[in-house]
Enzyme design. Structure first.
Site, short mmCIF file in Angstrom:
data_model
loop_
_atom_site.label_atom_id
_atom_site.label_comp_id
_atom_site.label_asym_id
_atom_site.label_seq_id
_atom_site.Cartn_x
_atom_site.Cartn_y
_atom_site.Cartn_z
N SER A 45 0.75 -1.24 -0.01
CA SER A 45 0.00 0.01 0.08
C SER A 45 0.94 1.29 -0.03
CB SER A 45 -0.82 0.05 1.30
OG SER A 45 -0.21 -0.32 2.57
N THR A 177 -38.62 28.78 -8.31
CA THR A 177 -38.90 27.61 -7.48
C THR A 177 -39.22 26.50 -8.87
OG1 THR A 177 -41.19 27.92 -7.34
CG2 THR A 177 -40.01 28.68 -5.25
N HIS A 178 -38.92 25.45 -8.87
CA HIS A 178 -39.10 24.64 -10.09
C HIS A 178 -38.09 25.14 -11.40
CE1 HIS A 178 -42.29 22.66 -7.91
NE2 HIS A 178 -42.36 23.77 -7.38
N SER A 299 -12.15 27.38 -26.84
CA SER A 299 -12.33 25.98 -27.34
C SER A 299 -11.41 26.00 -28.41
CB SER A 299 -13.83 26.24 -28.02
OG SER A 299 -13.81 25.48 -29.25
N ASN A 307 -15.65 29.27 -21.92
CA ASN A 307 -16.32 27.92 -21.36
C ASN A 307 -16.20 28.01 -19.80
OD1 ASN A 307 -17.53 26.98 -23.53
ND2 ASN A 307 -15.82 25.82 -24.08
N GLU A 312 -18.17 23.87 -13.86
CA GLU A 312 -18.60 22.69 -14.32
C GLU A 312 -17.72 21.47 -13.50
OE1 GLU A 312 -19.47 22.58 -19.20
OE2 GLU A 312 -17.41 23.14 -18.35
N TYR A 339 -9.79 -6.08 13.27
CA TYR A 339 -9.17 -5.64 12.02
C TYR A 339 -9.03 -6.73 10.92
CZ TYR A 339 -5.42 -4.08 8.61
OH TYR A 339 -4.74 -3.81 7.31
N GLN A 344 -7.32 -1.60 4.72
CA GLN A 344 -6.20 -0.86 4.05
C GLN A 344 -6.70 -0.14 2.76
OE1 GLN A 344 -2.27 -2.39 3.46
NE2 GLN A 344 -2.78 -2.87 1.31
N LYS A 347 -7.76 4.02 2.50
CA LYS A 347 -6.92 5.41 2.30
C LYS A 347 -6.87 5.83 1.10
CE LYS A 347 -3.86 3.29 5.63
NZ LYS A 347 -4.77 2.15 5.33
N1 ARG Z 1 -0.98 -1.36 5.69
C1 ARG Z 1 -2.12 -1.76 6.64
C2 ARG Z 1 -3.28 -0.98 6.56
O1 ARG Z 1 -3.39 0.08 6.12
C3 ARG Z 1 -1.58 -1.80 7.91
C4 ARG Z 1 -2.04 -2.38 8.96
C5 ARG Z 1 -1.60 -3.84 8.78
N2 ARG Z 1 -2.03 -4.91 9.76
C6 ARG Z 1 -2.07 -6.07 9.57
N3 ARG Z 1 -2.53 -6.96 10.59
N4 ARG Z 1 -1.77 -6.56 8.44
O2 ARG Z 1 -4.31 -1.41 6.90
#
Ligand code: ARG
Length: 487
Positions: A45, A177-178, A299, A307, A312, A339, A344, A347
């Site tokens: 990640s 309105t509308h 354009s 534009n 937009e 967990y 993960q 994020k």
């Molecule tokens: N990169 C993981 C996350 O964002 C960190 C936590 C990992 N924990 C685990 N038990 N593998 O969730």
């Protein structure tokens, strides 16, 4: 790897291409042999969670110091660890830190570098901690900063709204309105409606901030820890008011992100509606505003074009922000406690929403600051579509004692009678209206003007210039009170 890198490392690594990592030193490996490149590809990640690096260093420093206070680490060990982490921060700040996807995530990258810098004592940092509480505290701090940034941008946009509303407190435009002509309103009044929305957005963000103000550090993997730790100390040094009360919840909770994303989604609705109005108002058919030239795009074929790309995009950004919220809701729903690696996936949605919310609010501020209202056109259009019909009915009620329902029906008949002749109330003289109903012959002509229509609507929150002036000042006052308020 740079911050803009979006793809995981090695292009040669085909999914399923099992290969043993040379010198495999993954910190979690324990009894596992590991080594699939597919695992690395799907698991890593760091290409996105490197954005947590400052929070990760802060969290680790607070944790190491707390462990020393509690005599789990010696003072010397903690100092070595903290110094090492500060060196890593310097490398990050200088853009010299190299994130390695083989080390999975930001937490492992920082810890691996710490070991390179200070040797085996680095291994003591992870005492009484798991990546589960580590990532939870990092993410809370990241969201807290994101809330503060967005809140400050909103304070700015509200300030612009109140300035422009004050400047246009007496200028008249059509109220719809509308999207059909309804009653004349003042431009300031219409703008202040957005001020109210943004004020509520600030409030929602602050609620989210209050709720996330508990440190999960010390929950460890899920069950807490047997070391004699003091999570209140690390919480305090990281700026949290309190600590989470249940370690299972502490590592499995992402409500603080959902709170931010859902407050963000509502904010995105407001920005989108404003964007839409700016787009429509800037067409020659409406002609209510001129867009600032430096914020218009051209354009490639039509040389005359100006534009409204920026409004937009204000309108469109809502799509991805809703998507980010929906994506995290869907990831979280049905997850068993505590967990799971699913989490993960929180994020990218979070970072994406934050980036696009911030630019949307900046765009809104620039637009509100830069547009020019064509007050001649808005005033002329305010009279179109028999917008003073209600005022005429109200005159029958107030001056002639007619019940409102009857007055409504009389004026409805009058509007129809005029329409058959291809006319409207705008420009009609009382004597002419008297041909339809003799009571109108004595109508004071100003009852048919848009100025009269807005001035008389001075009920609380109403559109009259005097009310709008007060409301613009009140908005400014509420806005700065929020900014000053102790969190
Ligand atoms: N990169 C993981 C996350 O964002 C960190 C936590 C990992 N924990 C685990 N038990 N593998 O969730």
């Amino acid at each position: 790897m740079s911050a803009t890198d979006n793809q995981p490392g090695n292009e040669d690594d085909q999914p399923g291409n099992e290969k043993k990592q040379p010198g495999d030193d993954r910190m979690w490996k324990g009894w596992l042999t590991g080594g699939s490149s597919l695992l690395e590809e799907i698991n890593a990640s760091v290409r996105f969670d490197h954005r947590l690096v400052q929070q990760d260093i802060d969290g680790s420093i607070a944790h190491a110091r707390m462990l020393a206070t509690c005599k789990v680490l010696s003072a010397g060990e903690a100092t070595e660890i903290v110094d090492g982490l500060e060196r890593i921060r310097a490398e990050v700040d200088a853009g010299e830190f190299v994130f390695d996807p083989a080390l999975e995530d930001v937490h492992m990258n920082v810890e691996a570098r710490l070991r390179e810098l200070i040797g085996p004592v680095a291994g003591r940092l992870h005492t009484a901690r798991s990546r589960n509480d580590q990532v939870a505290v990092d993410a809370r701090m990241w969201v807290r900063d994101a809330i503060d940034r967005l809140d400050a941008l909103l304070a700015e946009v509200i300030e612009v709204v109140s300035e422009r509303a004050e400047a246009h407190h007496a200028d008249v435009m059509p109220g719809f309105t509308h999207l059909q002509c309804a009653q004349p309103v003042t431009i300031g009044h219409h703008l202040l409606a957005y001020g109210e929305m943004f004020l509520r957005d600030r409030d929602r963000l602050r609620c989210a901030r209050r709720r996330l103000d508990e440190s999960p550090l010390g929950a460890a993997a899920l069950a807490g820890t047997g070391y004699p730790i003091d999570p209140r100390e690390s919480a305090r040094s990281l700026g949290f008011t309190g600590i989470t009360r249940n370690s299972i919840d502490a590592v499995s909770d992402r409500d603080f992100m959902l709170d931010y994303l859902s407050a963000g989604a509502t904010l995105a609705v407001h920005i989108s509606r404003l964007g839409e109005e700016l787009v429509v108002w800037s067409t020659p058919q409406f002609g209510f505003i001129t867009l600032p030239e430096d914020l218009c795009a051209g354009s490639s074929i039509m040389p005359q074009k100006r534009n409204p790309d920026l409004p937009e995009l204000m309108r469109a950004k809502s799509g991805r922000i809703f998507g980010d919220l929906m994506s995290l809701l869907t990831v979280m729903k049905g997850l068993p406690l505590a967990y799971s690696r699913d989490m993960q996936e929180d994020k990218e949605a979070l970072f994406d929403a934050a980036d696009h919310l911030e630019i949307s609010v900046r765009a809104a501020a620039a637009m509100l600051r830069g547009i020019t209202f064509r007050t001649d056109k808005t005033k002329a259009d305010a009279a179109l579509g028999n917008t003073v019909a209600t005022d005429l009915a109200d005159w029958l009620v107030a001056d002639r004692g007619v019940p409102f329902r009857e007055a409504h029906s009389v004026v409805g008949g009058l509007v129809k009678w005029l329409a058959v002749q291809g006319r409207e109330l705008d420009g009609a003289r009382p004597a002419e209206l008297g041909e339809f109903d003799p009571r109108f012959a004595e109508l004071p002509p100003h009852v048919l003007t848009v100025e009269h229509a807005v001035t008389r609507r001075d009920s609380p929150g109403g559109t009259s210039p005097a009310r709008v002036r007060e409301a613009a000042a009140e908005l400014r006052r509420l806005n700065s009170a929020l900014t000053k308020e102790n969190r």
